[in-house]
Write a protein that holds these residues in place. Structure first.
Motif, PDB file in Angstrom:
ATOM      1  N   GLU A 385       0.821  -1.218   0.000  1.00  7.52           N
ATOM      2  CA  GLU A 385       0.000   0.000   0.000  1.00  7.52           C
ATOM      3  C   GLU A 385       0.851   1.262   0.000  1.00  7.52           C
ATOM      4  OE1 GLU A 385      -3.127  -0.606  -0.774  1.00  7.52           O
ATOM      5  OE2 GLU A 385      -2.278  -2.625  -0.695  1.00  7.52           O
ATOM      6  N   LEU A 386       1.961   1.274   0.738  1.00 10.39           N
ATOM      7  CA  LEU A 386       2.847   2.425   0.664  1.00 10.39           C
ATOM      8  C   LEU A 386       3.456   2.544  -0.733  1.00 10.39           C
ATOM      9  CD1 LEU A 386       4.646   2.248   4.133  1.00 10.39           C
ATOM     10  CD2 LEU A 386       2.932   3.929   3.384  1.00 10.39           C
ATOM     11  N   GLY A 387       3.762   1.404  -1.343  1.00 11.44           N
ATOM     12  CA  GLY A 387       4.259   1.431  -2.716  1.00 11.44           C
ATOM     13  C   GLY A 387       3.232   1.960  -3.696  1.00 11.44           C
ATOM     14  N   ALA A 388       1.968   1.628  -3.469  1.00  8.74           N
ATOM     15  CA  ALA A 388       0.910   2.060  -4.384  1.00  8.74           C
ATOM     16  C   ALA A 388       0.734   3.573  -4.391  1.00  8.74           C
ATOM     17  CB  ALA A 388      -0.409   1.380  -4.006  1.00  8.74           C
ATOM     18  N   VAL A 389       1.036   4.230  -3.255  1.00  7.98           N
ATOM     19  CA  VAL A 389       0.909   5.689  -3.225  1.00  7.98           C
ATOM     20  C   VAL A 389       2.224   6.387  -3.558  1.00  7.98           C
ATOM     21  CG1 VAL A 389      -1.038   5.668  -1.621  1.00  7.98           C
ATOM     22  CG2 VAL A 389       1.297   5.787  -0.711  1.00  7.98           C
ATOM     23  N   GLY A 390       3.252   5.624  -3.942  1.00 13.72           N
ATOM     24  CA  GLY A 390       4.470   6.214  -4.477  1.00 13.72           C
ATOM     25  C   GLY A 390       5.678   6.160  -3.580  1.00 13.72           C
ATOM     26  N   CYS A 391       5.558   5.583  -2.375  1.00 14.27           N
ATOM     27  CA  CYS A 391       6.688   5.506  -1.459  1.00 14.27           C
ATOM     28  C   CYS A 391       7.596   4.344  -1.840  1.00 14.27           C
ATOM     29  CB  CYS A 391       6.172   5.316  -0.035  1.00 14.27           C
ATOM     30  SG  CYS A 391       7.455   5.370   1.235  1.00 14.27           S
ATOM     31  N   GLY A 392       8.888   4.505  -1.648  1.00 12.85           N
ATOM     32  CA  GLY A 392       9.813   3.407  -1.868  1.00 12.85           C
ATOM     33  C   GLY A 392       9.859   2.514  -0.637  1.00 12.85           C
ATOM     34  N   VAL A 393       9.592   1.215  -0.811  1.00 12.22           N
ATOM     35  CA  VAL A 393       9.562   0.280   0.314  1.00 12.22           C
ATOM     36  C   VAL A 393      10.270  -1.005  -0.079  1.00 12.22           C
ATOM     37  CG1 VAL A 393       8.142  -0.945   1.991  1.00 12.22           C
ATOM     38  CG2 VAL A 393       7.323   1.208   1.020  1.00 12.22           C
ATOM     39  N   THR A 394      11.169  -1.446   0.780  1.00 12.75           N
ATOM     40  CA  THR A 394      11.806  -2.749   0.613  1.00 12.75           C
ATOM     41  C   THR A 394      11.406  -3.628   1.783  1.00 12.75           C
ATOM     42  OG1 THR A 394      13.706  -1.789  -0.532  1.00 12.75           O
ATOM     43  CG2 THR A 394      13.977  -3.995   0.398  1.00 12.75           C
ATOM     44  N   GLU A 395      10.851  -4.782   1.474  1.00 18.13           N
ATOM     45  CA  GLU A 395      10.430  -5.710   2.521  1.00 18.13           C
ATOM     46  C   GLU A 395      11.625  -6.538   2.961  1.00 18.13           C
ATOM     47  OE1 GLU A 395       6.918  -9.074   3.154  1.00 18.13           O
ATOM     48  OE2 GLU A 395       6.886  -7.749   1.401  1.00 18.13           O
ATOM     49  N   LEU A 396      11.941  -6.504   4.259  1.00 19.12           N
ATOM     50  CA  LEU A 396      13.039  -7.252   4.838  1.00 19.12           C
ATOM     51  C   LEU A 396      12.510  -8.537   5.472  1.00 19.12           C
ATOM     52  CD1 LEU A 396      14.689  -4.247   6.741  1.00 19.12           C
ATOM     53  CD2 LEU A 396      15.266  -5.101   4.449  1.00 19.12           C
TER      54      LEU A 396
END
Length: 461
Positions: A385-396
């Motif tokens: 969801e953070l990715g969908a609004v444009g934030c860069g997120v890497t799942e660890l």
């Protein structure tokens, strides 16, 4: 779900100006459901004041009533609006228990059912059937219970008593496995000696501290010989009248609203000392640049300067309303990024992740692999969801790396998860076009959330 049975879509409102509001938060779910279980097993009637009435707590009330406890309001038969409850223990009998999506019902009620006479069947929402459950059921089997199944749906064949004794479990997936056994253990013939065998510590340690404190308040002899073992002596559970603190975890989205808008939010009745994990939001917000003060009732405001990441130990915090004030958070011009181990306070992750998405640099949140077994896989959900609004997120493997970027409006999926819904509301304060697909999932712990959110934006207390 909305009143018409359809999933409720909600356009998260944008804050037109810095927020300036006082928000009164309902009672703690964690304290309410623990208090209900202890009251149902006590040696006499108990009175609970300030209890949360939400889907999770109403499911707990219904389960304990069906098992044989009497739960009434202050003036007689229980109504949906009663927050003062009188619980009178009764003879425990087998029944059907609807767990909904409530982890506390799934994990706290089976030991009670093992003390009943007759068969109890447990089931819940489809999403609850994939939540970890076998750990507590296997522990109960080792203690003498007759149980069929390892996840929802399952059955408990109660004989009116449970042997108890020593049991080992790997509680790495949830502290609720430990609390679930400990809450009923004094009623077991031999009490219990519980040993956590996992290589990782039990997550959400403050929740276990909460359980231990409430047991002691109920005159139960309990000790913790090592960080990963607990002993509860057999004996009666004393009836205790309790005042339930506000739910500090449910307060965190409103405090985050002050932080992300550069505004001010005041939460009254904030305890000066508590075992609630939500108290740790004070140190996190301060680390991100917010001003955080606790104004004692009738006293002078004091700045919270320790930056603690775990809940403070309390002295009778669950049994009385003494030692509280108004928490005041004032947001900074820019939010600072953070690196945090959230293993003890994982339930704050959705709020903290939303804050990190609006910070002025990359953040790293770790120690939260156990969130994959919550209402949804919260790590995957937040990344999506953070990715969908444009934030860069890497799942660890055990957390998230969050790199802020210009955000855009987009649908925000709640995954039937109350904390995912409130995270979307935080993002929506500063991002037009965020549409939360199931905002009514917040009724799990905070009925009326959208009204409270609108009132906050309007400056109404």
């Amino acid at each position: 779900m909305g009143d018409n049975g359809q999933v409720s879509h909600w356009n998260a409102p944008v804050a037109a100006a810095p927020i300036d509001a006082e928000v009164t938060v309902p009672g703690s779910k964690s304290l309410t459901n623990r208090a209900l279980v202890l009251a149902a097993l006590a040696d006499g009637p108990s009175r609970l004041t300030g209890t949360l009435r939400s889907r999770d707590t109403d499911l707990m009330i219904a389960a304990l009533q069906a098992l044989g406890a009497q739960v009434e309001g202050p003036d007689g038969p229980l109504t949906a609006d009663d927050t003062e409850l009188v619980i009178t223990p009764g003879t425990l009998q087998g029944t059907h228990v609807d767990c909904g999506l409530a982890g506390t019902v799934m994990r706290f009620v089976p030991p009670v059912a093992a003390l009943a006479t007759g068969t109890s069947t447990f089931d819940g929402d489809p999403a609850a059937r994939v939540r970890p459950q076998a750990t507590v059921l296997d522990a109960l089997r080792a203690l003498g219970a007759q149980i069929e199944g390892g996840s929802l749906p399952f059955t408990v064949d109660g004989t009116g008593s449970l042997r108890g004794g020593r049991v080992e479990m790997d509680a790495s997936a949830s502290s609720q496995f430990v609390s679930g056994v400990l809450l009923s253990a004094a009623r077991f013939d031999e009490g219990v000696e519980l040993v956590h065998t996992g290589s990782a510590p039990v997550p959400s340690g403050p929740h276990i501290e909460m359980t231990l404190e409430m047991l002691r308040e109920s005159s139960v002899a309990v000790e913790q010989p090592t960080p990963s073992s607990w002993r509860v002596a057999p004996g009666p559970i004393a009836a205790v009248d309790r005042v339930v603190e506000p739910d500090l975890s449910n307060a965190t989205p409103f405090l985050a609203a002050a932080a992300v808008t550069g505004g001010t939010v005041r939460i009254p009745h904030w305890p000066a000392s508590t075992t609630q994990p939500g108290d740790a939001i004070r140190g996190i917000l301060q680390a991100m640049g917010a001003s955080v003060t606790l104004e004692p009732a009738g006293g002078t405001a004091g700045t919270i300067a320790d930056g603690s990441e775990s809940a403070r130990d309390g002295d009778g915090a669950t049994a009385g309303a003494a030692g509280h004030g108004t928490l005041v958070v004032v947001g900074p011009e820019r939010l600072s990024p953070v690196e945090k181990d959230l293993s003890a306070i994982g339930e704050l992750t959705p709020t903290v992740a939303a804050l990190c998405a609006l910070a002025d640099g990359p953040s790293r949140l770790t120690g939260i692999a156990h969130l994959r077994g919550h209402e949804t896989d919260r790590l995957a959900a937040l990344a999506a969801e953070l990715g969908a609004v444009g934030c860069g997120v890497t799942e660890l493997p055990d957390g998230l790396e969050i790199t802020p970027a210009p955000l855009r409006g987009a649908p925000w999926r709640a995954y039937a998860d109350h904390r995912m819904a409130t995270a979307g509301a935080i993002i929506g304060l500063v991002t037009a076009g965020v549409e939360v697909d199931d905002v009514d999932s917040t009724s799990k712990t905070m009925p009326g959330f959208t009204r409270m959110w609108s009132d906050m934006l309007a400056g109404r207390g």
